[in-house]
Design a protein around this motif. Structure first.
Motif, PDB file in Angstrom:
ATOM      1  N   TYR A 179       0.828  -1.207   0.000  1.00 55.91           N
ATOM      2  CA  TYR A 179       0.000   0.000   0.000  1.00 55.91           C
ATOM      3  C   TYR A 179       0.860   1.254   0.000  1.00 55.91           C
ATOM      4  N   ASN A 193      -5.604   5.200   3.395  1.00 61.47           N
ATOM      5  CA  ASN A 193      -6.737   4.274   3.397  1.00 61.47           C
ATOM      6  C   ASN A 193      -6.508   3.225   4.478  1.00 61.47           C
ATOM      7  N   ASP A 219      -8.928   0.175   4.631  1.00 61.84           N
ATOM      8  CA  ASP A 219      -8.664  -0.799   3.567  1.00 61.84           C
ATOM      9  C   ASP A 219      -7.414  -1.614   3.869  1.00 61.84           C
TER      10      ASP A 219
END
Length: 167
Positions: free
Chosen positions: A133, A138, A141
């Motif tokens: 990521y 986020n 998520d």
């Protein structure tokens, strides 16, 4: 010695094939993808040298990276997990374990083995998803992907171990 090499090579090929052909296409609820090749770390005997573990883990991670289009993420995660795994083994393995034994349900006990596998896989997933990521914007998520993938991977690794140790 040469037999050990070919057995490990067979495990690498099997785990890479399973990951690339089957598990990379599993996306439970859009978040969780099992990363089963981390099971390779649990196949090393206690007396395996750290250099050997690092080399094998890096090669496995790099192979997965090539076929999964994750540039260096799996290699870095596997290498770091292999670096920390012997320390975890010393802390969590029973003192009466034979040096050349491969840790399993039988040698460690069910509870201790599950804690050991859970700890190594959570470490692996923390590194893997943080690198993948590369952002904490986020966060939900990231957390869902990390937790879901960790639980699926943990369940599958424990199932593999149950099948392997039942023979």
């Amino acid at each position: 010695m040469i037999l050990v090499f070919f057995v490990r090579l067979l495990w690498v090929l099997l785990l890479v094939a399973l990951q690339v052909l089957i598990f990379n296409h599993v996306h439970f609820l859009g978040y969780a993808t099992p990363l089963v090749y981390v099971y390779f770390l649990f196949l090393f005997p206690l007396e395996t040298s750290r250099n050997s573990m690092l080399l094998w883990s890096f090669a496995l991670g790099l192979t997965v990276d090539v076929f999964s289009d994750t540039p260096g993420v799996a290699a870095a995660s596997m290498t770091l997990s292999a670096l920390i795994q012997p320390t975890l083994l010393r802390v969590m393995a029973p003192q009466d374990c034979v040096e050349d034994a491969v840790l399993s349900y039988r040698s460690m006990g069910t509870g201790a083995y599950i804690r050991y596998v859970a700890l190594v896989t959570v470490l692996y997933h923390l590194v893997f998803f943080s690198l993948e990521y590369f952002s904490f914007f986020n966060g939900l998520d990231l957390l869902c992907s990390m937790a879901g993938s960790w639980l699926l991977t943990l369940f599958i690794c424990l199932a593999f171990e149950r099948l392997r140790s039942s023979r």
